[in-house]
Design an enzyme around this catalytic site. Structure first.
Site, PDB file in Angstrom:
ATOM      1  N   GLY A  12       0.796  -1.231   0.000  1.00  0.00           N
ATOM      2  CA  GLY A  12       0.000   0.000   0.000  1.00  0.00           C
ATOM      3  C   GLY A  12       0.823   1.273   0.000  1.00  0.00           C
ATOM      4  O   GLY A  12       0.343   2.321   0.434  1.00  0.00           O
ATOM      5  N   ILE A  89      -8.100  -9.141 -11.189  1.00  0.00           N
ATOM      6  CA  ILE A  89      -8.677  -8.506 -12.385  1.00  0.00           C
ATOM      7  C   ILE A  89     -10.163  -8.252 -12.110  1.00  0.00           C
ATOM      8  O   ILE A  89     -10.891  -9.173 -11.741  1.00  0.00           O
ATOM      9  CB  ILE A  89      -8.540  -9.435 -13.617  1.00  0.00           C
ATOM     10  CG1 ILE A  89      -7.078  -9.876 -13.824  1.00  0.00           C
ATOM     11  CG2 ILE A  89      -9.107  -8.771 -14.865  1.00  0.00           C
ATOM     12  CD1 ILE A  89      -6.132  -8.828 -14.322  1.00  0.00           C
ATOM     13  N   HIS A 106       0.582   1.042 -13.124  1.00  0.00           N
ATOM     14  CA  HIS A 106       1.366  -0.127 -13.542  1.00  0.00           C
ATOM     15  C   HIS A 106       2.846   0.270 -13.566  1.00  0.00           C
ATOM     16  O   HIS A 106       3.181   1.353 -14.050  1.00  0.00           O
ATOM     17  CB  HIS A 106       0.903  -0.594 -14.933  1.00  0.00           C
ATOM     18  CG  HIS A 106       1.618  -1.825 -15.367  1.00  0.00           C
ATOM     19  ND1 HIS A 106       1.307  -3.077 -14.866  1.00  0.00           N
ATOM     20  CD2 HIS A 106       2.673  -2.005 -16.210  1.00  0.00           C
ATOM     21  CE1 HIS A 106       2.124  -3.968 -15.399  1.00  0.00           C
ATOM     22  NE2 HIS A 106       2.952  -3.341 -16.215  1.00  0.00           N
ATOM     23  N   GLU A 144     -11.807  -3.500 -20.281  1.00  0.00           N
ATOM     24  CA  GLU A 144     -11.970  -4.945 -20.104  1.00  0.00           C
ATOM     25  C   GLU A 144     -10.688  -5.746 -20.300  1.00  0.00           C
ATOM     26  O   GLU A 144     -10.592  -6.888 -19.856  1.00  0.00           O
ATOM     27  CB  GLU A 144     -13.088  -5.462 -21.007  1.00  0.00           C
ATOM     28  CG  GLU A 144     -14.390  -5.459 -20.232  1.00  0.00           C
ATOM     29  CD  GLU A 144     -15.624  -5.258 -21.062  1.00  0.00           C
ATOM     30  OE1 GLU A 144     -15.612  -5.663 -22.237  1.00  0.00           O
ATOM     31  OE2 GLU A 144     -16.582  -4.688 -20.524  1.00  0.00           O
ATOM     32  N   ASP A 147      -4.314  -3.979 -18.539  1.00  0.00           N
ATOM     33  CA  ASP A 147      -3.357  -2.887 -18.790  1.00  0.00           C
ATOM     34  C   ASP A 147      -3.521  -2.284 -20.185  1.00  0.00           C
ATOM     35  O   ASP A 147      -2.531  -1.822 -20.788  1.00  0.00           O
ATOM     36  CB  ASP A 147      -1.900  -3.380 -18.617  1.00  0.00           C
ATOM     37  CG  ASP A 147      -1.638  -3.952 -17.235  1.00  0.00           C
ATOM     38  OD1 ASP A 147      -2.231  -3.454 -16.264  1.00  0.00           O
ATOM     39  OD2 ASP A 147      -0.841  -4.897 -17.128  1.00  0.00           O
ATOM     40  N   GLU A 176       6.145   6.316  -9.104  1.00  0.00           N
ATOM     41  CA  GLU A 176       4.728   5.947  -8.924  1.00  0.00           C
ATOM     42  C   GLU A 176       4.073   6.841  -7.876  1.00  0.00           C
ATOM     43  O   GLU A 176       2.917   7.240  -8.013  1.00  0.00           O
ATOM     44  CB  GLU A 176       4.610   4.486  -8.482  1.00  0.00           C
ATOM     45  CG  GLU A 176       5.004   3.483  -9.543  1.00  0.00           C
ATOM     46  CD  GLU A 176       4.745   2.043  -9.100  1.00  0.00           C
ATOM     47  OE1 GLU A 176       3.674   1.772  -8.541  1.00  0.00           O
ATOM     48  OE2 GLU A 176       5.635   1.201  -9.317  1.00  0.00           O
TER      49      GLU A 176
HETATM   50  C1  GAR Z   1       3.363  -1.177  -7.423  1.00  0.00           C
HETATM   51  O1  GAR Z   1       4.640  -1.187  -7.969  1.00  0.00           O
HETATM   52  C2  GAR Z   1       2.312  -1.205  -8.518  1.00  0.00           C
HETATM   53  O2  GAR Z   1       2.668  -0.455  -9.638  1.00  0.00           O
HETATM   54  C3  GAR Z   1       2.286  -2.670  -8.840  1.00  0.00           C
HETATM   55  O3  GAR Z   1       2.304  -3.299  -7.585  1.00  0.00           O
HETATM   56  C4  GAR Z   1       3.077  -2.490  -6.684  1.00  0.00           C
HETATM   57  C5  GAR Z   1       2.261  -2.273  -5.425  1.00  0.00           C
HETATM   58  O4  GAR Z   1       3.011  -1.586  -4.472  1.00  0.00           O
HETATM   59  N1  GAR Z   1       1.111  -3.002  -9.591  1.00  0.00           N
HETATM   60  C6  GAR Z   1       1.112  -3.894 -10.576  1.00  0.00           C
HETATM   61  O5  GAR Z   1       2.097  -4.551 -10.877  1.00  0.00           O
HETATM   62  C7  GAR Z   1      -0.211  -4.058 -11.309  1.00  0.00           C
HETATM   63  N2  GAR Z   1      -0.022  -4.708 -12.541  1.00  0.00           N
HETATM   64  P1  GAR Z   1       2.300  -0.891  -3.214  1.00  0.00           P
HETATM   65  O6  GAR Z   1       1.379  -1.954  -2.591  1.00  0.00           O
HETATM   66  O7  GAR Z   1       3.438  -0.564  -2.290  1.00  0.00           O
HETATM   67  O8  GAR Z   1       1.556   0.308  -3.694  1.00  0.00           O
END
Ligand code: GAR
EC number: 2.1.2.2
Length: 203
Positions: A12, A89, A106, A144, A147, A176
């Protein structure tokens, strides 16, 4: 004020970046719910610490009922859904009822290193393996496909020859944490316009 539900599966840290932006008043939005599809996700603790209502619908238990269960909790209560490291998903009615109102972050520059089975560290392993010199993150609308929805914004990082997937993951994660609150701020200010599957950012 924009009301959002944030869906998570793990640490999170992206959720935290939204909480911090809200707390500092940089982002005018209300995080109405944090929902995890995994027991013991640390993000739930982060939410509770900030007085945000939480739900855990473990995917192993809810299986194909997960999307409808989430919809039943948030329908008519939030404007937007934010997937912040949510690894299930979404399917069915939730996609129709929230069409154009679900975003995802992503950890690559879509359309590279994305799609089914591409999540978390696997994305960075694939980027390192391919030899790309630039990677980054993408905030996009959810449709749908996996990504495949319209891109709202991307941030880039260099990839060094000596990098491990973990090193690249850390570098991308920093971006991010800027990208997701920035995208939400643009949405909350009605500056994101969707035309023929392409996003225009209004000044
Ligand atoms: C993040 O790097 C996010 O971009 C990735 O999971 C991680 C979650 O980190 N998401 C994906 O790979 C979705 N395809 P967080 O729980 O510390 O935010």
């Amino acid at each position: 004020m924009l009301k959002i539900a944030v869906l998570i599966s793990g640490s999170g840290s992206n959720l935290q970046s939204i909480i911090d932006a809200v707390n500092s008043k940089e982002l005018q939005c209300e995080i109405s719910f944090v929902i995890s599809d995994k027991n013991n996700a640390f993000g739930i603790e982060r939410a509770e610490k900030n007085g945000i209502k939480t739900y855990i619908f473990d995917k192993k238990e809810y299986k194909e009922k997960l999307s409808d269960t989430i919809l039943s909790v948030i329908e008519n209560k939030v404007d937007f859904i934010v997937l912040a490291g949510f690894l299930s998903i979404l399917r069915g009615d939730i996609l129709k009822k929230f069409e154009g109102r679900i975003i995802n972050i992503h950890p690559s520059l879509i359309p590279s290193f994305c799609g089914n089975g591409m999540y978390g560290i696997k994305v960075h392993e694939a980027a390192i393996e391919s030899g790309v010199k630039v990677s980054g993150c993408t905030v996009h609308f959810v449709d749908e496909g996996t990504d495949s929805g319209p891109i709202i914004l991307q941030r880039t990082v260099p990839v060094y020859y000596e990098d491990t997937a973990e090193m690249l993951q850390k570098r991308v994660l920093i971006e991010e944490h800027i990208a997701l609150p920035t995208a939400l701020k643009l949405i909350s200010e009605h500056k994101v316009e969707l035309n023929n599957n392409k996003v225009k950012i209004l000044k």
